[in-house]
Design a protein around this motif. Structure first.
Motif, PDB file in Angstrom:
ATOM      1  N   GLU A  47      -4.733  -4.354  -1.568  1.00  0.00           N
ATOM      2  CA  GLU A  47      -3.739  -4.398  -0.406  1.00  0.00           C
ATOM      3  C   GLU A  47      -2.978  -6.013  -0.800  1.00  0.00           C
ATOM      4  O   GLU A  47      -3.805  -6.999  -1.167  1.00  0.00           O
ATOM      5  CB  GLU A  47      -4.181  -4.335   0.763  1.00  0.00           C
ATOM      6  CG  GLU A  47      -4.942  -3.040   1.200  1.00  0.00           C
ATOM      7  CD  GLU A  47      -6.312  -2.909   0.732  1.00  0.00           C
ATOM      8  OE1 GLU A  47      -7.084  -2.138   1.249  1.00  0.00           O
ATOM      9  OE2 GLU A  47      -6.681  -3.859  -0.215  1.00  0.00           O
ATOM     10  N   TRP A  48      -2.004  -6.087  -0.416  1.00  0.00           N
ATOM     11  CA  TRP A  48      -1.165  -7.353  -0.571  1.00  0.00           C
ATOM     12  C   TRP A  48      -2.036  -8.768   0.042  1.00  0.00           C
ATOM     13  O   TRP A  48      -2.108  -9.615  -0.268  1.00  0.00           O
ATOM     14  CB  TRP A  48       0.320  -7.341   0.167  1.00  0.00           C
ATOM     15  CG  TRP A  48       1.000  -8.706   0.255  1.00  0.00           C
ATOM     16  CD1 TRP A  48       1.306  -9.371   1.240  1.00  0.00           C
ATOM     17  CD2 TRP A  48       1.402  -9.337  -0.787  1.00  0.00           C
ATOM     18  NE1 TRP A  48       2.122 -10.424   0.830  1.00  0.00           N
ATOM     19  CE2 TRP A  48       2.264 -10.506  -0.378  1.00  0.00           C
ATOM     20  CE3 TRP A  48       1.569  -9.145  -2.401  1.00  0.00           C
ATOM     21  CZ2 TRP A  48       2.867 -11.422  -1.326  1.00  0.00           C
ATOM     22  CZ3 TRP A  48       2.119 -10.084  -3.161  1.00  0.00           C
ATOM     23  CH2 TRP A  48       2.885 -11.205  -2.518  1.00  0.00           C
ATOM     24  N   ASP A  49      -2.650  -8.268   1.339  1.00  0.00           N
ATOM     25  CA  ASP A  49      -3.214  -9.220   1.954  1.00  0.00           C
ATOM     26  C   ASP A  49      -4.593  -9.824   1.644  1.00  0.00           C
ATOM     27  O   ASP A  49      -4.976 -10.896   1.761  1.00  0.00           O
ATOM     28  CB  ASP A  49      -3.820  -8.671   3.485  1.00  0.00           C
ATOM     29  CG  ASP A  49      -2.318  -8.588   4.371  1.00  0.00           C
ATOM     30  OD1 ASP A  49      -2.554  -7.550   5.184  1.00  0.00           O
ATOM     31  OD2 ASP A  49      -1.273  -9.108   4.090  1.00  0.00           O
ATOM     32  N   ARG A  50      -4.990  -8.959   0.543  1.00  0.00           N
ATOM     33  CA  ARG A  50      -6.342  -9.272  -0.106  1.00  0.00           C
ATOM     34  C   ARG A  50      -6.254  -9.851  -1.515  1.00  0.00           C
ATOM     35  O   ARG A  50      -7.291 -10.231  -1.895  1.00  0.00           O
ATOM     36  CB  ARG A  50      -7.170  -8.001  -0.059  1.00  0.00           C
ATOM     37  CG  ARG A  50      -7.642  -7.455   1.040  1.00  0.00           C
ATOM     38  CD  ARG A  50      -8.820  -6.321   0.884  1.00  0.00           C
ATOM     39  NE  ARG A  50      -9.922  -6.783   0.098  1.00  0.00           N
ATOM     40  CZ  ARG A  50     -10.417  -6.393  -1.049  1.00  0.00           C
ATOM     41  NH1 ARG A  50      -9.783  -5.167  -1.790  1.00  0.00           N
ATOM     42  NH2 ARG A  50     -11.617  -6.921  -1.528  1.00  0.00           N
ATOM     43  N   ARG A  55      -5.882  -1.292  -7.723  1.00  0.00           N
ATOM     44  CA  ARG A  55      -5.008  -1.377  -6.585  1.00  0.00           C
ATOM     45  C   ARG A  55      -5.800  -2.147  -5.555  1.00  0.00           C
ATOM     46  O   ARG A  55      -6.945  -2.299  -5.279  1.00  0.00           O
ATOM     47  CB  ARG A  55      -5.071   0.113  -5.672  1.00  0.00           C
ATOM     48  CG  ARG A  55      -4.427   0.976  -6.797  1.00  0.00           C
ATOM     49  CD  ARG A  55      -3.932   1.859  -5.633  1.00  0.00           C
ATOM     50  NE  ARG A  55      -3.164   2.814  -6.710  1.00  0.00           N
ATOM     51  CZ  ARG A  55      -2.917   4.224  -6.110  1.00  0.00           C
ATOM     52  NH1 ARG A  55      -3.433   4.637  -4.892  1.00  0.00           N
ATOM     53  NH2 ARG A  55      -2.324   5.168  -6.851  1.00  0.00           N
TER      54      ARG A  55
END
Lengths: 429, 419
Positions: free
Chosen positions: A61-64, A59
């Protein structure tokens, strides 16, 4: 047991761990695996929806997310008709309207960026011994040579369209008509023909194509389509990797929840983080920054500056004892790591120190027919400091495969996992 | 260095360049009568060296009679025997006709032949098709209705289908296949699985493009995917085509052919042209496929397939194929040692065939008869074991007899030392 003997005191915990690990080794080394079909992801992946896009690795986050994965998610949304253009797609993601999740959490694995969406054809492999399934998408990133983001999107979409309307259905018909294909047997033969089943899969692809050919003739009545698919299989030397990965997942699923087991059930990366899961710790992820891949670039125009960090679910192969664990099976890969035959043998010997068993049906001629070392034990990794070696491709930050080499799983993942294991089950010392 | 020695060295260097510089390409598949030089309707070819009908080993006798019946040259085995004894049916070695035949090497007028052209020199060499796997094949000296029917199918269906596809493909590069195959676990004699898969990949699209009859296509594809050592015969013809240009190279002590007919082993040397140097063939050391068989049942070494060793493959690169060691209860270390040993008797290496388990060292090639005699090391051959009365019963390895090389060296001195 091979390799380092650990100092574990006698007692009920130690005995339980040993018994659990024995079960894990048994399942990893003795399960029958059969490729039975190719189907759209929406039809077979448990929990899959039209608004879900899956990616390789743990998993994140989108930003990473790294470039190839972000771009891949956007491209998939456009392909599936979830958004009319890139900026709408980005807004939808930001608003949480699209579920973005690891392939691994949906019973699947994806190579490189691993982008899997509703229509993606996936190879379906059944673990006939335990009843578990493994799925893998078929897309293989083009080898470099693509100048711009738009080029890459066009090429991806073209390939996806062809995979889901031509190759997927054609293979499905042929595989089903044949009664499936014994993947374990295929792997055993390929390992004696210079494959290590991660970076080198040419023998498996040749064998698989030959095995399917009579059924392809029987079921594909459109000569142009047949020719197209056969030509593709002849040129896509890594094709068998998708099937091998689905088989690896079908094996790994069978050990995803074995109480007390310290055996690794997942190794994967998303171009930013490396993720590990452990049989005795179920779905919990242990994550640390992914390492860079050391290797050779296919052309002098590329270098480390262009490369993304380690990416893909293909480390499922090492999870089941292949790839980097059996480098000695594929000496031809040594050129990618400036190594030698003896270095490849030494690498396999090193993996023996952190594994608990062997696949006796997967024999490596160059190791005097020793079986592939499997079942990585997080205790041994932490005790020895030896982390799993992974043979892998190198991806360009803008997409495309630009090289091949090897890398290591980060020790931190195993340290975290061991800590969590002790918190749950008690101290090991 | 004496002048003779320097001439020999120079000739051997040229032989090496010639042999390793070959570019064998499969260009066609045709009936023997249509392509094999000197082939006649009443001629049956067999593995070398030359041998009279009356002296032939069991596998040859069965195979030759079988071919006579199959070609309609005789109605019964007795009639065939009589015609062979009388010379009305001719028997000659494949090698006399630029061909090679594995096992008994049985080749007759209608036999479909792989046609291989060495593009670097224009020479052509030929081999019959592999009948596939199985213990009872005409190549192992068996013959019955089932074998006859399969041969008929190969001549009527498979041969033409392959021929069309090969011609349409523009030629299949056999050297490229060998180069990849030796990095995929083949030594290209007892093991040619990778080579066969690669050949199939090269041919499948032309097959799809040219085959007009769906059943013929389906049956041909089915056969090719099951006969997983099919391409051995193509490799053999490629070896022959690559060695032919070196034949007759004056002053060269390099071996240009080796073969066995189940009775004798024969050797040809570049500087000694067409002459064969023969001695009794050895018995093969190996494993038998069924417990009922043993050395008591075995025929001596048989077949033209050691043309592969002559070209530096097979027993000369055991290190490339550790799986073949199981026939002699060996291991990788032994395989490597055997390959290193073969270097002692060779004048050089193939730069194009690199052996991964030896850190990509080139395959040793160019057997020098002087070195064989000097070192006492004879060529090591990976091979099959046939039953005295025909049929395949095992596999293993065997040495070429020293006497052949001693005779050859003597003849070489007689011819060149006085000059």
């Amino acid at each position: 047991m091979s390799g380092v003997e650990l100092q574990t005191q006698a007692g009920p915990l130690a005995a339980r761990i040993d018994a659990a690990n024995e079960l894990a080794v048994e399942r990893l080394s003795r399960s029958a695996l059969r490729w039975i079909d190719v189907r759209p992801a929406i039809e077979v992946l448990p929990g899959m929806t039209r608004e879900t896009v899956l990616h390789a690795g743990p998993r994140i986050e989108w930003d990473r997310m790294c470039g190839p994965q972000r771009n891949g998610v956007i491209d998939a949304m456009l392909y599936e008709g979830l958004a009319p253009d890139e900026s709408t797609a980005e807004r939808m993601v930001a608003r949480g309207e699209i579920r973005i999740a690891p392939c691994h959490e949906f019973g699947a694995v994806g190579g490189m960026a691993g982008i899997t969406s509703a229509s993606s054809p996936v190879a379906v492999v059944l673990n006939e011994t335990t009843g578990d399934y493994g799925y893998s998408q078929l897309f293989q990133g083009p080898r470099g040579r693509l100048v711009s983001r738009d080029d890459y999107r066009r090429e991806s979409i073209r390939q996806w369209r062809w995979l889901d309307s031509v190759l997927g259905p054609t293979l499905s018909d042929a595989v089903r008509a044949r009664g499936g294909l014994d993947v374990r047997n295929l792997t055993a033969r390929a390992l004696q023909m210079g494959d290590e089943s991660h970076n080198r899969n040419s023998a498996a692809t040749l064998l698989l194509t030959g095995a399917l050919m009579p059924s392809l003739l029987d079921t594909c009545k459109d000569p142009a389509r047949l020719r197209d698919c056969v030509q593709y299989l002849g040129e896509a030397e890594q094709f068998a990797l998708s099937v091998s990965m689905a088989a690896g997942k079908a094996l790994a699923q069978s050990i995803r929840n074995i109480e007390y087991s310290t055996v690794v059930s997942t190794l994967c990366r998303n171009g930013v983080d490396f993720g590990v899961r452990v049989a005795g710790l179920g779905d919990a992820w242990f994550v640390a920054p992914a390492n860079r891949v050391e290797g050779l670039y296919f052309s002098s125009e590329w270098s480390d500056a262009d490369a993304v960090a380690d990416m893909g679910d293909s480390a499922i192969m090492e999870t089941i004892g292949l790839g980097g664990h059996v480098q000695a099976a594929a000496p031809a890969l040594q050129q990618f790591v400036h190594g030698s035959f003896s270095r490849a043998v030494a690498m396999s010997r090193e993996m023996e120190q952190i594994t608990l068993g062997r696949a006796n049906d997967l024999q490596i001629p160059a190791l005097d027919f020793a079986g592939a070392p499997l079942a990585t034990d997080i205790r041994r990794v932490v005790a020895t400091g030896i982390t799993p070696i992974i043979d892998t491709a190198i991806a360009h930050a803008k997409g495309g495969v630009i090289g091949a080499g090897q890398t290591r799983a980060p020790l931190a993942c195993f340290q975290q996992a061991l800590q969590a294991f002790e918190q749950r089950y008690g101290s090991l010392s | 260095m004496s002048e003779l020695k320097s001439r020999i060295e120079q000739a051997n260097r040229q032989a090496l360049e010639t042999i390793t510089g070959g570019r064998p390409v499969l260009v066609d598949v045709l009936p023997a009568i249509d392509c094999v030089p000197g082939m006649k309707p009443n001629m049956i070819l067999h593995s070398a060296p030359k041998i009279a009908w009356a002296d032939m080993c069991g596998p040859h006798r069965v195979g030759v009679i079988g071919a006579a019946l199959w070609e309609g040259l005789a109605a019964t085995a007795e009639e065939a025997d009589a015609k062979l004894a009388a010379g009305e049916i001719l028997v000659e070695p494949c090698h006399f006709h630029d061909s090679v035949g594995a096992g008994a090497g049985i080749t007759s007028a209608s036999t479909p032949m792989l046609v291989v052209e060495n593009k670097a020199f224009g020479t052509r060499a030929y081999s019959c098709l592999s009948e596939g796997g199985g213990l009872e094949l005409i190549k192992w000296g068996s013959y019955n209705d089932k074998i006859a029917a399969h041969l008929r199918w190969q001549a009527d269906v498979l041969g033409p289908v392959l021929g069309e596809a090969v011609r349409a493909s523009g030629g299949i590069d056999i050297k490229a296949i060998i180069a990849k195959a030796v990095q995929m676990g083949d030594e290209c004699h007892n093991r040619s699985i990778a080579a066969t898969s690669l050949f199939f990949r090269d041919l499948i699209v032309p097959l799809l493009d040219t085959a007009k009859d769906p059943k013929a296509l389906r049956d041909s594809v089915e056969f090719l995917t099951v006969a997983d050592q099919f391409f051995l015969h193509g490799i053999m013809a490629a070896c022959k085509a690559s060695l032919l240009p070196a034949k007759g190279l004056e002053y060269s002590t390099v071996v240009t052919a080796m073969a066995r007919n189940g009775v004798e082993f024969g050797v040809q040397v570049a500087g000694l042209g067409d002459e064969w140097f023969t001695a009794p063939a050895n018995m093969v050391d190996g494993l038998f496929f069924r417990s009922q068989w043993s050395h008591a049942d075995a025929a001596p070494d048989l077949g033209d397939s050691c043309i592969t060793e002559t070209y530096g493959l097979g027993g000369f690169i055991q290190a490339a194929a550790p799986t073949v060691q199981s026939y002699v209860r060996g291991n990788l270390a032994q395989a490597i040692a055997n390959t290193v040993e073969m270097r002692e008797i060779c004048v050089g290496v193939h730069n194009d065939f690199q052996i991964p388990n030896l850190d990509f060292a080139g395959a040793p090639v160019g057997i020098d008869i002087r070195r064989v005699v000097q070192t006492g090391i004879t060529p090591l051959i990976d091979t099959a074991i046939t039953h005295k009365q025909g049929g395949l019963i095992g596999a293993g390895q065997v040495r070429a007899p020293m006497a052949c090389f001693e005779k050859a060296l003597k003849a070489f001195s007689a011819r060149y030392a006085k000059r």
